[in-house]
Design a protein around this motif. Sequence first.
Motif, PDB file in Angstrom:
ATOM      1  N   GLY A 219       0.830  -1.191   0.000  1.00  0.00           N
ATOM      2  CA  GLY A 219       0.000   0.000   0.000  1.00  0.00           C
ATOM      3  C   GLY A 219       0.867   1.244   0.000  1.00  0.00           C
ATOM      4  O   GLY A 219       2.094   1.173   0.090  1.00  0.00           O
ATOM      5  N   GLU A 220       0.225   2.387  -0.119  1.00  0.00           N
ATOM      6  CA  GLU A 220       0.972   3.644  -0.159  1.00  0.00           C
ATOM      7  C   GLU A 220       1.778   3.817   1.132  1.00  0.00           C
ATOM      8  O   GLU A 220       1.252   3.727   2.230  1.00  0.00           O
ATOM      9  CB  GLU A 220       0.008   4.821  -0.326  1.00  0.00           C
ATOM     10  N   GLY A 221       3.071   4.037   0.982  1.00  0.00           N
ATOM     11  CA  GLY A 221       3.941   4.227   2.142  1.00  0.00           C
ATOM     12  C   GLY A 221       4.435   2.934   2.754  1.00  0.00           C
ATOM     13  O   GLY A 221       5.238   2.936   3.670  1.00  0.00           O
ATOM     14  N   ARG A 222       3.957   1.806   2.239  1.00  0.00           N
ATOM     15  CA  ARG A 222       4.380   0.517   2.787  1.00  0.00           C
ATOM     16  C   ARG A 222       5.516  -0.042   1.940  1.00  0.00           C
ATOM     17  O   ARG A 222       5.338  -0.333   0.767  1.00  0.00           O
ATOM     18  CB  ARG A 222       3.204  -0.465   2.812  1.00  0.00           C
ATOM     19  N   PRO A 223       6.691  -0.211   2.520  1.00  0.00           N
ATOM     20  CA  PRO A 223       7.843  -0.592   1.714  1.00  0.00           C
ATOM     21  C   PRO A 223       7.976  -2.075   1.395  1.00  0.00           C
ATOM     22  O   PRO A 223       8.594  -2.433   0.399  1.00  0.00           O
ATOM     23  CB  PRO A 223       9.018  -0.141   2.590  1.00  0.00           C
ATOM     24  N   LEU A 224       7.394  -2.958   2.188  1.00  0.00           N
ATOM     25  CA  LEU A 224       7.688  -4.399   2.155  1.00  0.00           C
ATOM     26  C   LEU A 224       9.150  -4.606   2.548  1.00  0.00           C
ATOM     27  O   LEU A 224      10.008  -3.795   2.225  1.00  0.00           O
ATOM     28  CB  LEU A 224       7.435  -5.040   0.787  1.00  0.00           C
ATOM     29  N   CYS A 225       9.419  -5.680   3.233  1.00  0.00           N
ATOM     30  CA  CYS A 225      10.800  -5.953   3.647  1.00  0.00           C
ATOM     31  C   CYS A 225      10.981  -7.452   3.858  1.00  0.00           C
ATOM     32  O   CYS A 225      10.013  -8.192   4.073  1.00  0.00           O
ATOM     33  CB  CYS A 225      11.157  -5.197   4.932  1.00  0.00           C
ATOM     34  N   LEU A 226      12.226  -7.893   3.792  1.00  0.00           N
ATOM     35  CA  LEU A 226      12.530  -9.310   3.961  1.00  0.00           C
ATOM     36  C   LEU A 226      12.218  -9.767   5.382  1.00  0.00           C
ATOM     37  O   LEU A 226      11.693 -10.862   5.592  1.00  0.00           O
ATOM     38  CB  LEU A 226      14.002  -9.570   3.634  1.00  0.00           C
ATOM     39  N   LYS A 227      12.521  -8.923   6.348  1.00  0.00           N
ATOM     40  CA  LYS A 227      12.273  -9.300   7.743  1.00  0.00           C
ATOM     41  C   LYS A 227      10.788  -9.593   7.965  1.00  0.00           C
ATOM     42  O   LYS A 227      10.418 -10.593   8.596  1.00  0.00           O
ATOM     43  CB  LYS A 227      12.736  -8.184   8.676  1.00  0.00           C
ATOM     44  N   GLY A 228       9.937  -8.749   7.415  1.00  0.00           N
ATOM     45  CA  GLY A 228       8.500  -8.950   7.562  1.00  0.00           C
ATOM     46  C   GLY A 228       8.025 -10.202   6.863  1.00  0.00           C
ATOM     47  O   GLY A 228       7.172 -10.933   7.369  1.00  0.00           O
ATOM     48  N   ARG A 229       8.614 -10.465   5.686  1.00  0.00           N
ATOM     49  CA  ARG A 229       8.229 -11.645   4.926  1.00  0.00           C
ATOM     50  C   ARG A 229       8.615 -12.911   5.673  1.00  0.00           C
ATOM     51  O   ARG A 229       7.840 -13.864   5.780  1.00  0.00           O
ATOM     52  CB  ARG A 229       8.906 -11.604   3.556  1.00  0.00           C
ATOM     53  N   LEU A 230       9.843 -12.937   6.247  1.00  0.00           N
ATOM     54  CA  LEU A 230      10.313 -14.107   6.987  1.00  0.00           C
ATOM     55  C   LEU A 230       9.525 -14.295   8.279  1.00  0.00           C
ATOM     56  O   LEU A 230       9.190 -15.420   8.664  1.00  0.00           O
ATOM     57  CB  LEU A 230      11.806 -13.975   7.283  1.00  0.00           C
ATOM     58  N   TRP A 231       9.248 -13.189   8.968  1.00  0.00           N
ATOM     59  CA  TRP A 231       8.488 -13.248  10.219  1.00  0.00           C
ATOM     60  C   TRP A 231       7.102 -13.846   9.955  1.00  0.00           C
ATOM     61  O   TRP A 231       6.654 -14.742  10.675  1.00  0.00           O
ATOM     62  CB  TRP A 231       8.352 -11.845  10.812  1.00  0.00           C
ATOM     63  N   THR A 232       6.437 -13.341   8.912  1.00  0.00           N
ATOM     64  CA  THR A 232       5.097 -13.821   8.578  1.00  0.00           C
ATOM     65  C   THR A 232       5.120 -15.295   8.195  1.00  0.00           C
ATOM     66  O   THR A 232       4.213 -16.061   8.539  1.00  0.00           O
ATOM     67  CB  THR A 232       4.510 -12.985   7.422  1.00  0.00           C
ATOM     68  N   GLU A 233       6.170 -15.707   7.503  1.00  0.00           N
ATOM     69  CA  GLU A 233       6.314 -17.109   7.121  1.00  0.00           C
ATOM     70  C   GLU A 233       6.512 -17.981   8.358  1.00  0.00           C
ATOM     71  O   GLU A 233       5.874 -19.025   8.508  1.00  0.00           O
ATOM     72  CB  GLU A 233       7.500 -17.265   6.171  1.00  0.00           C
ATOM     73  N   LEU A 234       7.404 -17.559   9.250  1.00  0.00           N
ATOM     74  CA  LEU A 234       7.707 -18.352  10.443  1.00  0.00           C
ATOM     75  C   LEU A 234       6.479 -18.511  11.331  1.00  0.00           C
ATOM     76  O   LEU A 234       6.230 -19.586  11.889  1.00  0.00           O
ATOM     77  CB  LEU A 234       8.847 -17.691  11.232  1.00  0.00           C
ATOM     78  N   VAL A 235       5.695 -17.452  11.447  1.00  0.00           N
ATOM     79  CA  VAL A 235       4.520 -17.482  12.319  1.00  0.00           C
ATOM     80  C   VAL A 235       3.397 -18.332  11.727  1.00  0.00           C
ATOM     81  O   VAL A 235       2.679 -19.031  12.459  1.00  0.00           O
ATOM     82  CB  VAL A 235       4.014 -16.040  12.580  1.00  0.00           C
ATOM     83  N   ASN A 236       3.248 -18.310  10.406  1.00  0.00           N
ATOM     84  CA  ASN A 236       2.067 -18.912   9.793  1.00  0.00           C
ATOM     85  C   ASN A 236       2.289 -20.260   9.107  1.00  0.00           C
ATOM     86  O   ASN A 236       1.358 -21.070   9.040  1.00  0.00           O
ATOM     87  CB  ASN A 236       1.474 -17.941   8.765  1.00  0.00           C
ATOM     88  N   VAL A 237       3.474 -20.515   8.590  1.00  0.00           N
ATOM     89  CA  VAL A 237       3.712 -21.745   7.827  1.00  0.00           C
ATOM     90  C   VAL A 237       4.162 -22.866   8.754  1.00  0.00           C
ATOM     91  O   VAL A 237       5.003 -22.662   9.642  1.00  0.00           O
ATOM     92  CB  VAL A 237       4.771 -21.498   6.728  1.00  0.00           C
TER      93      VAL A 237
END
Length: 306
Positions: A254-272
């Motif tokens: 979304g506007e102003g949301r950069p996306l980042c590797l840390k967030g992607r890995l965190w979300t993966e670890l928590v949910n997968v």
Amino acid sequence: MKNITLTIDGRKVTVPENYTIIQAAEKLGIEIPALCYDPDLEIVSSCRLCVVEIEGNPKLMTACSTQVVEGMVVYTESDKAVKTRKEILQLLLDNHPNDCLTCEKAGECLLQKYAYRYDVKFREHDGDRRKALVDTSSPYILRDESKCVLCGKCVRTCAQINERAVLSFANRGFETRIVADANNSLEESRCVSCNRCVVVCPTGALIDKRNMNKIRSWEAEKEVVKCKVCEYGCDFEVLKRNGKAVAVKAKTPGEGRPLCLKGRLWTELVNVEEVDKPYIKENGKFIETNWQKALGLEEITEKIKD
């Protein structure tokens, strides 16, 4: 702001005067094909697939860049517009590998979608094709030059984050391609594996490597979750098979949301349920690491242990 009323495919619609034809058509539920258009990115009108016919205008116009005018009459599927789209799609397919059956993007590829919509097929020819330059250096992103349609979405979304702007166009004419920094591999470049480029890519030129061979788009049950690493709260899809979470996929930032590797890995670890090992980049090389280091939690976990 002043409103404008125009007619698209025989239906009237009223929209703000700063709208483009493609935005006005969306209000009516009319999808005008486009590979390079994204409402969150700079408009460049490079793919030309969104051409439409405007009453009284001898030329076809790009719907993504043409602003609405009071009383305008637009035909999105006229014989002239459809003929041009078919020609463009045929040229793209002539320069594209015929591996849709096994491509990771199958079911979500816009080139595949529009080729099916306009009944354009692969054909045999002895002309030149894009070189099959595949970059496998990153454990997070796979790049396949042969599938790039040069829409430039990856370049534009990468440039939206000031400190990044890793991707750019190089060379000219048929030799034009997308490069990372000074034509480096993703591993050697300044790429931070945020996945913005993967999210906007309309074909299989950029793929989330951690999701490869795990699940096909049409067989996945999808649940949208928000990343909890920072205040931006980027959206991710958790992909499930028979109720079991097997992968996560970043959604459009979304506007102003950069996306980042840390967030992607965190979300993966928590949910997968079964996660792959994480990697970090040190001195231009990806190295396997533990989850504490990958998520920047080493100091915290040490304190907890103490």
